[in-house]
Design a protein around this motif. Structure first.
Motif, PDB file in Angstrom:
ATOM      1  N   ALA A 173       0.827  -1.219   0.000  1.00 52.14           N
ATOM      2  CA  ALA A 173       0.000   0.000   0.000  1.00 52.14           C
ATOM      3  C   ALA A 173       0.854   1.259   0.000  1.00 52.14           C
ATOM      4  CB  ALA A 173      -0.935  -0.012   1.205  1.00 52.14           C
ATOM      5  N   GLN A 174       2.023   1.206   0.638  1.00 52.14           N
ATOM      6  CA  GLN A 174       2.893   2.380   0.708  1.00 52.14           C
ATOM      7  C   GLN A 174       3.397   2.819  -0.663  1.00 52.14           C
ATOM      8  OE1 GLN A 174       6.025   1.356   3.435  1.00 52.14           O
ATOM      9  NE2 GLN A 174       4.655   1.233   5.206  1.00 52.14           N
ATOM     10  N   HIS A 175       3.398   1.900  -1.626  1.00 50.33           N
ATOM     11  CA  HIS A 175       3.936   2.208  -2.951  1.00 50.33           C
ATOM     12  C   HIS A 175       2.870   2.651  -3.947  1.00 50.33           C
ATOM     13  CE1 HIS A 175       8.126   0.884  -2.388  1.00 50.33           C
ATOM     14  NE2 HIS A 175       7.632  -0.062  -1.603  1.00 50.33           N
ATOM     15  N   ILE A 176       1.602   2.527  -3.584  1.00 50.54           N
ATOM     16  CA  ILE A 176       0.530   2.893  -4.508  1.00 50.54           C
ATOM     17  C   ILE A 176       0.300   4.400  -4.448  1.00 50.54           C
ATOM     18  CG2 ILE A 176      -1.880   2.538  -5.147  1.00 50.54           C
ATOM     19  CD1 ILE A 176      -0.115   0.079  -5.529  1.00 50.54           C
ATOM     20  N   THR A 177       0.371   5.048  -5.613  1.00 47.68           N
ATOM     21  CA  THR A 177       0.142   6.490  -5.695  1.00 47.68           C
ATOM     22  C   THR A 177      -0.915   6.750  -6.768  1.00 47.68           C
ATOM     23  OG1 THR A 177       1.776   6.918  -7.441  1.00 47.68           O
ATOM     24  CG2 THR A 177       2.587   6.820  -5.163  1.00 47.68           C
ATOM     25  N   ASP A 178      -1.258   8.020  -6.941  1.00 48.49           N
ATOM     26  CA  ASP A 178      -2.220   8.387  -7.976  1.00 48.49           C
ATOM     27  C   ASP A 178      -1.674   8.127  -9.375  1.00 48.49           C
ATOM     28  OD1 ASP A 178      -4.001   9.225  -6.049  1.00 48.49           O
ATOM     29  OD2 ASP A 178      -3.405  11.342  -6.161  1.00 48.49           O
ATOM     30  N   TRP A 204      -8.417   2.693  -4.357  1.00 50.99           N
ATOM     31  CA  TRP A 204      -7.451   2.703  -5.453  1.00 50.99           C
ATOM     32  C   TRP A 204      -8.241   2.467  -6.741  1.00 50.99           C
ATOM     33  CZ3 TRP A 204      -3.694  -1.518  -3.158  1.00 50.99           C
ATOM     34  CH2 TRP A 204      -3.100  -1.011  -1.983  1.00 50.99           C
ATOM     35  N   ARG A 205      -8.000   3.271  -7.759  1.00 49.56           N
ATOM     36  CA  ARG A 205      -8.845   3.159  -8.940  1.00 49.56           C
ATOM     37  C   ARG A 205      -8.058   2.889 -10.213  1.00 49.56           C
ATOM     38  NH1 ARG A 205     -13.031   1.442  -7.338  1.00 49.56           N
ATOM     39  NH2 ARG A 205     -13.831   1.789  -9.431  1.00 49.56           N
ATOM     40  N   PRO A 236     -10.586  -2.064  -7.412  1.00 51.54           N
ATOM     41  CA  PRO A 236      -9.752  -1.104  -8.140  1.00 51.54           C
ATOM     42  C   PRO A 236      -9.259  -1.596  -9.499  1.00 51.54           C
ATOM     43  CG  PRO A 236      -9.000  -1.402  -5.868  1.00 51.54           C
ATOM     44  CD  PRO A 236      -9.944  -2.511  -6.170  1.00 51.54           C
ATOM     45  N   VAL A 237      -9.443  -2.887  -9.794  1.00 51.07           N
ATOM     46  CA  VAL A 237      -8.838  -3.480 -10.988  1.00 51.07           C
ATOM     47  C   VAL A 237      -9.757  -3.348 -12.198  1.00 51.07           C
ATOM     48  CG1 VAL A 237      -8.014  -5.642 -12.026  1.00 51.07           C
ATOM     49  CG2 VAL A 237      -7.446  -5.095  -9.646  1.00 51.07           C
ATOM     50  N   LYS A 238      -9.262  -2.685 -13.242  1.00 51.98           N
ATOM     51  CA  LYS A 238     -10.025  -2.551 -14.483  1.00 51.98           C
ATOM     52  C   LYS A 238      -9.663  -3.653 -15.470  1.00 51.98           C
ATOM     53  CE  LYS A 238      -6.748   0.665 -16.644  1.00 51.98           C
ATOM     54  NZ  LYS A 238      -6.582   1.998 -17.284  1.00 51.98           N
ATOM     55  N   SER A 239      -8.465  -4.234 -15.312  1.00 52.56           N
ATOM     56  CA  SER A 239      -8.006  -5.290 -16.220  1.00 52.56           C
ATOM     57  C   SER A 239      -7.076  -6.214 -15.460  1.00 52.56           C
ATOM     58  CB  SER A 239      -7.276  -4.669 -17.415  1.00 52.56           C
ATOM     59  OG  SER A 239      -6.737  -5.671 -18.257  1.00 52.56           O
ATOM     60  N   TRP A 240      -7.218  -7.525 -15.718  1.00 52.38           N
ATOM     61  CA  TRP A 240      -6.399  -8.517 -15.008  1.00 52.38           C
ATOM     62  C   TRP A 240      -5.945  -9.568 -16.011  1.00 52.38           C
ATOM     63  CZ3 TRP A 240      -8.386 -11.266  -9.903  1.00 52.38           C
ATOM     64  CH2 TRP A 240      -7.405 -12.141  -9.435  1.00 52.38           C
ATOM     65  N   GLU A 279      -5.357  -9.522  -2.156  1.00 53.32           N
ATOM     66  CA  GLU A 279      -6.010  -9.158  -0.903  1.00 53.32           C
ATOM     67  C   GLU A 279      -5.888  -7.658  -0.627  1.00 53.32           C
ATOM     68  OE1 GLU A 279      -6.054 -13.259   1.657  1.00 53.32           O
ATOM     69  OE2 GLU A 279      -4.438 -11.830   2.102  1.00 53.32           O
ATOM     70  N   ALA A 280      -4.730  -7.061  -0.939  1.00 53.43           N
ATOM     71  CA  ALA A 280      -4.556  -5.627  -0.731  1.00 53.43           C
ATOM     72  C   ALA A 280      -5.490  -4.824  -1.635  1.00 53.43           C
ATOM     73  CB  ALA A 280      -3.104  -5.231  -0.982  1.00 53.43           C
ATOM     74  N   LEU A 281      -5.670  -5.278  -2.865  1.00 53.20           N
ATOM     75  CA  LEU A 281      -6.578  -4.592  -3.793  1.00 53.20           C
ATOM     76  C   LEU A 281      -8.024  -4.678  -3.304  1.00 53.20           C
ATOM     77  CD1 LEU A 281      -4.874  -5.739  -7.081  1.00 53.20           C
ATOM     78  CD2 LEU A 281      -5.347  -3.350  -6.502  1.00 53.20           C
ATOM     79  N   CYS A 282      -8.411  -5.840  -2.800  1.00 52.75           N
ATOM     80  CA  CYS A 282      -9.771  -5.984  -2.265  1.00 52.75           C
ATOM     81  C   CYS A 282      -9.986  -5.099  -1.044  1.00 52.75           C
ATOM     82  CB  CYS A 282     -10.045  -7.445  -1.902  1.00 52.75           C
ATOM     83  SG  CYS A 282     -10.270  -8.550  -3.311  1.00 52.75           S
ATOM     84  N   ALA A 283      -8.924  -4.910  -0.256  1.00 58.70           N
ATOM     85  CA  ALA A 283      -9.038  -4.143   0.980  1.00 58.70           C
ATOM     86  C   ALA A 283      -8.972  -2.628   0.758  1.00 58.70           C
ATOM     87  CB  ALA A 283      -7.929  -4.561   1.951  1.00 58.70           C
ATOM     88  N   ASN A 284      -8.651  -2.221  -0.474  1.00 61.09           N
ATOM     89  CA  ASN A 284      -8.502  -0.791  -0.762  1.00 61.09           C
ATOM     90  C   ASN A 284      -9.303  -0.402  -1.994  1.00 61.09           C
ATOM     91  OD1 ASN A 284      -6.174   0.354   1.128  1.00 61.09           O
ATOM     92  ND2 ASN A 284      -5.581  -1.711   0.504  1.00 61.09           N
TER      93      ASN A 284
END
Length: 293
Positions: A156-161, A186-187, A222-226, A178-183
């Motif tokens: 999470a510390q590395h995710i920015t706009d 993040w878009r 937050p995930v638009k493509s996987w 799991e981090a993406l589900c918890a946040n």
């Protein structure tokens, strides 16, 4: 500006973020070069390093702590080793299968598994200690809530706009999911998973947070493509396709990595991985130029 965030997998405890980037960064650009004219600058890439969490405290002797079959814990550790054994025996005729060991007591079955895996091309050159240590890292991630939270917090510390792509390998794919589900805040991120164990039933899938509902996992908001990339011979990625459990929006891609099926470098240098990253960066650049998108 961090456009790409990388998340490593198991057995990296003696390295560091810069050491890992020395391997990952050129391989990343090699993969991009196969499908586009795009390259990313070093300052646009960040490595989430958590291997030190698994690094054992000082002890007598060198290297990995002395682990043997009798030290393998029942449950996730032993079952994961047995699953790796079964998968390796299906892929390689020279690896004796586990069917003859069904009635053996657990320590003996684990020893048989370790002996068989040592003869597989996948685990060639790895000591029993390293194989056990790798399985233990999986178990500890799911069994120790504080450790789990620490790893996800570092991500999470590395995710920015400015972040557009998260590329995760092995156990790192579990932490990233799991981090993406918890946040959910993040878009518009693209997720690329390499050699992922996320779909391993009874060992990984059911232990995810949030838990699956009616046999299906939640899509990370937050995930638009996987894109999920797996080598046919990757024993860690026991189930190669994620879409049956995580939804049809996951694009599963099978590739061939040669003898080092789980190594992140051939994963990154593949055209399939490069294409997924290039598409994400191209779309992100277009969105930045056109605020209405």
């Amino acid at each position: 500006m961090t456009r790409i965030v990388l998340v490593h997998g198991i057995a990296q405890e003696l390295k560091g973020s810069e050491t890992l980037l020395a391997d990952w960064y050129p391989a990343l650009n090699d993969g991009l070069a196969l499908t586009s004219s795009m390259q990313v600058a070093r300052h646009e890439v960040a490595m989430v390093f958590y291997g030190d969490i698994f690094r054992p405290a000082g002890h007598r002797g060198l290297g990995v702590p002395p682990l043997e079959a009798s030290d393998v814990e029942d449950g996730l550790e032993s079952e994961l080793l047995l699953q790796w054994w079964e998968s390796a025996s299906e892929l390689e005729s020279r690896v004796t299968g586990p069917s003859s060991a069904v009635r053996l007591r657990t320590p003996h079955r684990v020893q048989r598994a370790l002996d068989a895996l040592s003869h597989s091309s996948f685990f060639a050159g790895l000591s029993e200690r390293l194989m056990i240590s790798s399985a233990r890292q999986f178990r500890r991630y799911f069994a120790e809530p504080e450790l789990r939270a620490d790893i996800q917090g570092r991500l999470a510390q590395h995710i920015t706009d400015e972040t557009e792509v998260i590329i995760a390998h092995s156990l790192g794919t579990v932490a990233a999911y799991e981090a993406l589900c918890a946040n959910p805040g993040w878009r518009d991120l693209t997720l690329v998973t390499l050699g992922s164990p996320l779909s391993i039933r009874n060992l990984v899938f059911e232990r995810l947070i949030p838990g699956p509902t009616n046999g299906h996992a939640r899509w990370p908001a937050p995930v638009k493509s996987w894109t999920n990339v797996a080598d046919r011979g990757d024993v860690v990625a026991l189930t190669k396709e994620l879409s049956p459990l995580f939804g049809e929006r996951v694009r599963d891609r099978l590739i061939h990595n040669g003898a080092k099926a789980h190594d992140v470098r051939p994963y990154l240098t593949s055209a399939e991985t490069g294409r997924a990253i290039a598409e994400a960066l191209s779309n992100g650049s277009a969105s930045a130029r056109d605020p209405s998108r």
